[in-house]
Design a protein around this motif. Structure first.
Motif, PDB file in Angstrom:
ATOM      1  N   GLU A  30      44.913  33.254  67.479  1.00 23.10           N
ATOM      2  CA  GLU A  30      45.227  34.352  67.083  1.00 23.10           C
ATOM      3  C   GLU A  30      44.639  35.127  66.231  1.00 23.10           C
ATOM      4  OE1 GLU A  30      47.828  35.993  69.249  1.00 23.10           O
ATOM      5  OE2 GLU A  30      47.763  34.013  70.179  1.00 23.10           O
ATOM      6  N   PRO A  31      44.500  36.558  66.535  1.00 22.09           N
ATOM      7  CA  PRO A  31      43.436  37.245  65.465  1.00 22.09           C
ATOM      8  C   PRO A  31      43.811  37.013  63.907  1.00 22.09           C
ATOM      9  CG  PRO A  31      44.254  38.556  67.305  1.00 22.09           C
ATOM     10  CD  PRO A  31      44.987  37.279  67.587  1.00 22.09           C
ATOM     11  N   ASP A  32      45.351  37.136  63.611  1.00 25.53           N
ATOM     12  CA  ASP A  32      45.847  36.785  62.428  1.00 25.53           C
ATOM     13  C   ASP A  32      45.451  35.383  61.747  1.00 25.53           C
ATOM     14  OD1 ASP A  32      46.771  39.430  62.385  1.00 25.53           O
ATOM     15  OD2 ASP A  32      48.799  38.960  62.195  1.00 25.53           O
ATOM     16  N   ALA A  33      45.098  34.642  62.371  1.00 30.35           N
ATOM     17  CA  ALA A  33      44.532  33.306  62.177  1.00 30.35           C
ATOM     18  C   ALA A  33      43.306  33.397  61.330  1.00 30.35           C
ATOM     19  CB  ALA A  33      44.607  32.328  63.227  1.00 30.35           C
ATOM     20  N   TRP A  34      42.346  34.006  61.431  1.00 22.58           N
ATOM     21  CA  TRP A  34      41.093  34.297  60.946  1.00 22.58           C
ATOM     22  C   TRP A  34      41.147  34.644  59.467  1.00 22.58           C
ATOM     23  CZ3 TRP A  34      37.244  32.071  63.501  1.00 22.58           C
ATOM     24  CH2 TRP A  34      37.524  32.138  64.864  1.00 22.58           C
ATOM     25  N   PHE A  35      42.202  35.204  58.977  1.00 19.60           N
ATOM     26  CA  PHE A  35      42.469  35.248  57.363  1.00 19.60           C
ATOM     27  C   PHE A  35      43.523  34.811  56.792  1.00 19.60           C
ATOM     28  CE2 PHE A  35      39.992  39.184  59.088  1.00 19.60           C
ATOM     29  CZ  PHE A  35      38.772  39.054  58.339  1.00 19.60           C
ATOM     30  N   ALA A  36      43.450  34.306  55.600  1.00 23.22           N
ATOM     31  CA  ALA A  36      44.412  33.807  54.912  1.00 23.22           C
ATOM     32  C   ALA A  36      45.543  35.024  54.472  1.00 23.22           C
ATOM     33  CB  ALA A  36      44.130  32.768  53.588  1.00 23.22           C
ATOM     34  N   PRO A  37      46.682  34.471  54.419  1.00 21.66           N
ATOM     35  CA  PRO A  37      47.807  35.636  54.047  1.00 21.66           C
ATOM     36  C   PRO A  37      47.334  36.500  52.675  1.00 21.66           C
ATOM     37  CG  PRO A  37      49.026  33.762  54.713  1.00 21.66           C
ATOM     38  CD  PRO A  37      47.267  33.349  55.026  1.00 21.66           C
ATOM     39  N   HIS A  38      46.605  35.889  51.675  1.00 19.87           N
ATOM     40  CA  HIS A  38      46.483  36.250  50.570  1.00 19.87           C
ATOM     41  C   HIS A  38      44.988  37.453  50.838  1.00 19.87           C
ATOM     42  CE1 HIS A  38      43.287  33.141  50.211  1.00 19.87           C
ATOM     43  NE2 HIS A  38      42.642  34.086  49.621  1.00 19.87           N
ATOM     44  N   GLU A  39      44.354  37.081  51.900  1.00 13.92           N
ATOM     45  CA  GLU A  39      43.231  37.833  52.225  1.00 13.92           C
ATOM     46  C   GLU A  39      43.970  39.228  52.791  1.00 13.92           C
ATOM     47  OE1 GLU A  39      39.588  35.319  53.142  1.00 13.92           O
ATOM     48  OE2 GLU A  39      41.169  34.870  54.499  1.00 13.92           O
ATOM     49  N   TRP A  40      44.860  39.122  53.611  1.00 11.48           N
ATOM     50  CA  TRP A  40      45.536  40.473  54.122  1.00 11.48           C
ATOM     51  C   TRP A  40      45.957  41.148  53.114  1.00 11.48           C
ATOM     52  CZ3 TRP A  40      43.680  41.665  58.303  1.00 11.48           C
ATOM     53  CH2 TRP A  40      43.382  40.897  59.405  1.00 11.48           C
ATOM     54  N   ASP A  41      46.992  40.327  52.018  1.00 12.31           N
ATOM     55  CA  ASP A  41      47.344  41.106  50.871  1.00 12.31           C
ATOM     56  C   ASP A  41      46.046  41.683  50.052  1.00 12.31           C
ATOM     57  OD1 ASP A  41      49.751  39.969  51.711  1.00 12.31           O
ATOM     58  OD2 ASP A  41      49.730  38.324  50.396  1.00 12.31           O
ATOM     59  N   ASP A  42      45.134  41.015  49.801  1.00 16.94           N
ATOM     60  CA  ASP A  42      44.037  41.775  48.856  1.00 16.94           C
ATOM     61  C   ASP A  42      43.628  43.165  49.568  1.00 16.94           C
ATOM     62  OD1 ASP A  42      44.354  39.757  47.031  1.00 16.94           O
ATOM     63  OD2 ASP A  42      42.577  38.708  47.842  1.00 16.94           O
ATOM     64  N   LEU A  43      43.531  43.066  50.970  1.00 11.80           N
ATOM     65  CA  LEU A  43      43.116  44.269  51.761  1.00 11.80           C
ATOM     66  C   LEU A  43      43.842  45.508  51.701  1.00 11.80           C
ATOM     67  CD1 LEU A  43      41.286  42.624  54.694  1.00 11.80           C
ATOM     68  CD2 LEU A  43      40.126  43.423  53.173  1.00 11.80           C
ATOM     69  N   GLY A  44      45.123  45.227  51.586  1.00 11.22           N
ATOM     70  CA  GLY A  44      46.174  46.173  51.679  1.00 11.22           C
ATOM     71  C   GLY A  44      46.275  46.782  52.965  1.00 11.22           C
ATOM     72  N   PRO A  45      46.735  48.060  53.121  1.00 11.49           N
ATOM     73  CA  PRO A  45      47.092  48.807  54.435  1.00 11.49           C
ATOM     74  C   PRO A  45      45.505  48.969  54.919  1.00 11.49           C
ATOM     75  CG  PRO A  45      48.557  49.708  52.747  1.00 11.49           C
ATOM     76  CD  PRO A  45      47.571  48.777  51.910  1.00 11.49           C
ATOM     77  N   LEU A  46      45.410  48.945  56.323  1.00  9.86           N
ATOM     78  CA  LEU A  46      44.096  49.357  56.868  1.00  9.86           C
ATOM     79  C   LEU A  46      44.138  50.472  57.794  1.00  9.86           C
ATOM     80  CD1 LEU A  46      43.010  45.713  57.773  1.00  9.86           C
ATOM     81  CD2 LEU A  46      42.622  47.228  55.733  1.00  9.86           C
ATOM     82  N   ALA A  47      45.374  51.010  58.107  1.00  9.10           N
ATOM     83  CA  ALA A  47      45.398  52.166  58.914  1.00  9.10           C
ATOM     84  C   ALA A  47      44.893  53.289  58.238  1.00  9.10           C
ATOM     85  CB  ALA A  47      46.987  52.358  58.936  1.00  9.10           C
TER      86      ALA A  47
END
Length: 71
Positions: A30-47
């Motif tokens: 699944e697409p979200d599996a490519w990044f760890a949860p903390h990486e998504w947190d570090d990126l912040g909102p992407l919209a």
């Protein structure tokens, strides 16, 4: 070796690998599996942001970033 010959050799190398990648369960994640949860947190909102993963390999990470940006 000239540049065009190197480009053709590189393309042939990746073309030879494509069937291996297509047959692998690793690339069916699944697409979200490519990044760890903390990486998504570090990126912040992407919209509204323009982002790309420069070492993305087959596009999975870039597609995951784009999907988050649409949300």
């Amino acid at each position: 070796m000239d540049t065009s010959a190197m480009i053709r050799a590189n393309q042939a190398n990746w073309d030879a690998r494509t069937p291996i990648h297509l047959a692998s369960e690793f690339y069916a994640q699944e697409p979200d599996a490519w990044f760890a949860p903390h990486e998504w947190d570090d990126l912040g909102p992407l919209a509204g942001r323009d982002v790309v993963h420069l070492q993305c390999h087959i596009g999975s990470e870039t597609r995951a970033l784009a999907a988050r940006g649409r949300g």
